[in-house]
Design an enzyme around this catalytic site. Structure first.
Site, PDB file in Angstrom:
ATOM      1  N   THR A   1      43.668  10.249  -3.116  1.00  0.00           N
ATOM      2  CA  THR A   1      43.079  11.580  -3.162  1.00  0.00           C
ATOM      3  C   THR A   1      43.150  12.278  -1.799  1.00  0.00           C
ATOM      4  OG1 THR A   1      41.156  12.846  -3.888  1.00  0.00           O
ATOM      5  CG2 THR A   1      40.723  10.837  -2.629  1.00  0.00           C
TER       6      THR A   1
ATOM      7  N   GLN B   1      35.472  12.904  -0.198  1.00  0.00           N
ATOM      8  CA  GLN B   1      36.760  12.405  -0.679  1.00  0.00           C
ATOM      9  C   GLN B   1      37.151  11.104   0.002  1.00  0.00           C
ATOM     10  OE1 GLN B   1      38.342  13.890  -3.464  1.00  0.00           O
ATOM     11  NE2 GLN B   1      36.271  14.747  -3.343  1.00  0.00           N
TER      12      GLN B   1
ATOM     13  N   HIS C   1      36.375   7.734  -1.744  1.00  0.00           N
ATOM     14  CA  HIS C   1      37.164   7.246  -2.882  1.00  0.00           C
ATOM     15  C   HIS C   1      37.953   5.994  -2.531  1.00  0.00           C
ATOM     16  CE1 HIS C   1      36.856  10.083  -6.220  1.00  0.00           C
ATOM     17  NE2 HIS C   1      36.809  11.068  -5.350  1.00  0.00           N
TER      18      HIS C   1
ATOM     19  N   GLU D   1      45.930  18.351  -2.751  1.00  0.00           N
ATOM     20  CA  GLU D   1      45.344  18.154  -4.074  1.00  0.00           C
ATOM     21  C   GLU D   1      44.122  19.060  -4.225  1.00  0.00           C
ATOM     22  OE1 GLU D   1      43.404  14.511  -6.723  1.00  0.00           O
ATOM     23  OE2 GLU D   1      43.519  14.341  -4.546  1.00  0.00           O
ATOM     24  N   HIS D   2      43.218  19.002  -3.259  1.00  0.00           N
ATOM     25  CA  HIS D   2      42.029  19.857  -3.244  1.00  0.00           C
ATOM     26  C   HIS D   2      42.054  20.678  -1.954  1.00  0.00           C
ATOM     27  CE1 HIS D   2      40.760  15.972  -5.150  1.00  0.00           C
ATOM     28  NE2 HIS D   2      40.348  16.791  -6.107  1.00  0.00           N
TER      29      HIS D   2
ATOM     30  N   ASP E   1      35.067  17.958  -9.198  1.00  0.00           N
ATOM     31  CA  ASP E   1      35.205  16.578  -9.663  1.00  0.00           C
ATOM     32  C   ASP E   1      34.410  16.334 -10.938  1.00  0.00           C
ATOM     33  OD1 ASP E   1      36.946  15.700  -7.729  1.00  0.00           O
ATOM     34  OD2 ASP E   1      35.398  14.842  -6.431  1.00  0.00           O
TER      35      ASP E   1
ATOM     36  N   GLU F   1      84.139  28.397 -21.597  1.00  0.00           N
ATOM     37  CA  GLU F   1      83.662  27.073 -21.185  1.00  0.00           C
ATOM     38  C   GLU F   1      84.551  25.953 -21.726  1.00  0.00           C
ATOM     39  OE1 GLU F   1      79.535  26.711 -22.213  1.00  0.00           O
ATOM     40  OE2 GLU F   1      78.908  28.095 -20.627  1.00  0.00           O
TER      41      GLU F   1
ATOM     42  N   HIS G   1      82.697  25.118 -30.434  1.00  0.00           N
ATOM     43  CA  HIS G   1      81.524  25.969 -30.555  1.00  0.00           C
ATOM     44  C   HIS G   1      81.890  27.271 -31.266  1.00  0.00           C
ATOM     45  CE1 HIS G   1      79.845  23.148 -27.732  1.00  0.00           C
ATOM     46  NE2 HIS G   1      78.687  23.816 -27.662  1.00  0.00           N
TER      47      HIS G   1
END
Length: 435
Positions: free
Chosen positions: A236, A258, A261, A327-328, A361, A415, A420
């Protein structure tokens, strides 16, 4: 306790100078490969042996009996139940609003393209259970899947030796509150393999989501393709962009929140105020000494992944924040909303003093399963869209096809894919020009 990086007057790419946790998923791949192969070939027997080896728990079955899930809710602390119920309510409000609707575009008369949004048939949701217990992750994984309309939802979480080898009761109680009845007592890479290959007790899934340790991330990388994944989540991260209007004690508390964690968690303060930097550092010394998980917090704050970063001003701070893609990201500056509006890269942005990461959170209503390790520059957090697949439905009449047929044939020839063009010609009694 925490290092400093001075980027004032710096001209290089901030990404080369900013701290980041070492998280080598590639190195872990070879460690998880035999585990995943064992689960693939031996199913439940392999899971029981691997769980005993790594978790010190002897399972009789990987599936959690329904009575255990029910009992966990019945014995749940009423205050925790109330907190979970309110979190569920708020998260559901936010995620229900995310559900996309089918949309049809009339391209030409008789020709339309509809974009249908179809939920996954079956998903496997991973809820970590290492240094902490995460009933909140049950909420964050399950609700977007439910709101997407997924019918098959399976949750897995590591068995807890302290609880007799069972899944943590608060995790089970969260499952019960969300009417999830399929829960497994399996963690680590072996849990991802269980979801990917299926076993005698667990049918395979289409998608695996949820954060985990490096071995969970490595198993996701290894098995991606057989299953879809949300992300390879790393440790985190929190970055706080602050000026001298920020409260030092609050900033320090947020960095610690944080850091508790994981010893590899990253806590970064970016500021143009030397006075704030000094005050936050002093607060860290004071608050860390009083926090419950001070050993892992001290390791995280003292690691190479954490730092106080000095910048010339808020504008340079924004450049650093966008380069880091946290992340945050908390924005604690004057006119924080205007500053936050300039952020392009972040998993989630928290605006002002009263929107700390801790709120996100749990009970802001936002999702806390977010991209880490700089992946927020190209990836999003978990949402209802994570569990939906967009399918284009093309509906053209004969006249509508005839109108564009020559263009299709000409592009096919350009192409060097004449077949096709032939597929177009086969539908008409007349010949579509070949050039």
């Amino acid at each position: 306790m925490i290092s400093r990086i001075d980027l004032r007057d710096a001209t290089g790419d901030p990404r080369d100078l900013l701290p980041r946790a070492e998280f080598d998923v590639e190195d872990a791949l070879e460690k998880v490969r035999p585990i995943c192969e064992d689960v693939r070939h031996r199913g439940v027997a392999a899971l029981i042996e691997i769980t005993e080896r790594f978790d010190g728990v002897k399972l009789e079955s990987t599936r959690v009996p329904q009575q255990e899930i029910t009992a966990a809710l019945e014995t749940l602390d009423p205050k925790v139940r109330a907190a979970l119920e309110e979190t569920i309510r708020r998260v559901r409000i936010v995620h229900r609003a995310q559900r996309r609707t089918d949309h049809t575009v009339q391209v030409v008369p008789g020709g339309s393209v509809t974009e249908r949004w179809v939920p996954m048939d079956r998903v496997g949701l991973y809820v970590p259970g290492g240094l902490a217990v995460y009933p909140s992750s049950v909420v964050m994984n399950v609700i977007p899947a439910q709101e997407a309309g997924v019918e098959g939802i399976a949750v897995t979480s590591p068995p807890q030796k302290a609880f007799g080898g069972k899944v943590h009761p608060v995790v089970l109680a969260a499952c019960a509150l969300l009417d999830v009845t399929e829960v497994y007592s399996v963690g680590g890479a072996q849990a991802v393999a269980m979801f990917a290959y299926g076993t005698e007790e667990c049918a395979p899934v289409n998608l695996v989501t949820g954060p985990g340790n490096i071995f969970v991330a490595a198993a996701k990388r290894l098995l991606k393709g057989r299953i879809g994944i949300d992300a390879e989540a790393g440790p985190t991260e929190i970055m706080v962009l602050a000026d001298d209007s920020a409260e030092p004690a609050e900033v320090a508390a947020d960095l610690i929140s944080q850091a508790e964690h994981d010893p590899m968690a990253a806590s970064v303060l970016v500021t143009d105020s030397l006075a704030l930097a000094d005050a936050v550092e002093a607060e860290l010394v004071k608050q860390v000494a009083e926090t419950r998980h001070r050993e892992r917090v001290t390791t995280a704050l003292g690691g190479r992944q954490s730092a106080i970063v000095l910048v010339d001003g808020v504008e340079q701070g924004l450049e650093v924040a966008n380069a880091y893609a946290a992340e945050h990201l908390e924005v604690q500056t004057r006119d924080a909303a205007a500053v936050a509006a300039k952020v392009r890269n972040a998993g989630a942005i928290f605006v002002g003093r009263f929107a700390p990461v801790s709120l996100g959170d749990y009970a802001a209503g936002s999702n806390h399963v977010l991209p880490t390790a700089g992946c927020a520059c190209h990836s999003s957090g978990l949402s209802v869209q994570s569990f939906l697949r967009g399918i284009h439905v093309v509906d053209y009449s004969k006249d509508a096809l005839a109108e564009v047929a020559e263009h299709v044939v000409n592009l096919a020839n350009a192409e060097d894919l004449p077949g096709h063009g032939d597929a177009i010609r086969a539908r008409f009694d007349w010949t579509v020009p070949s050039s």
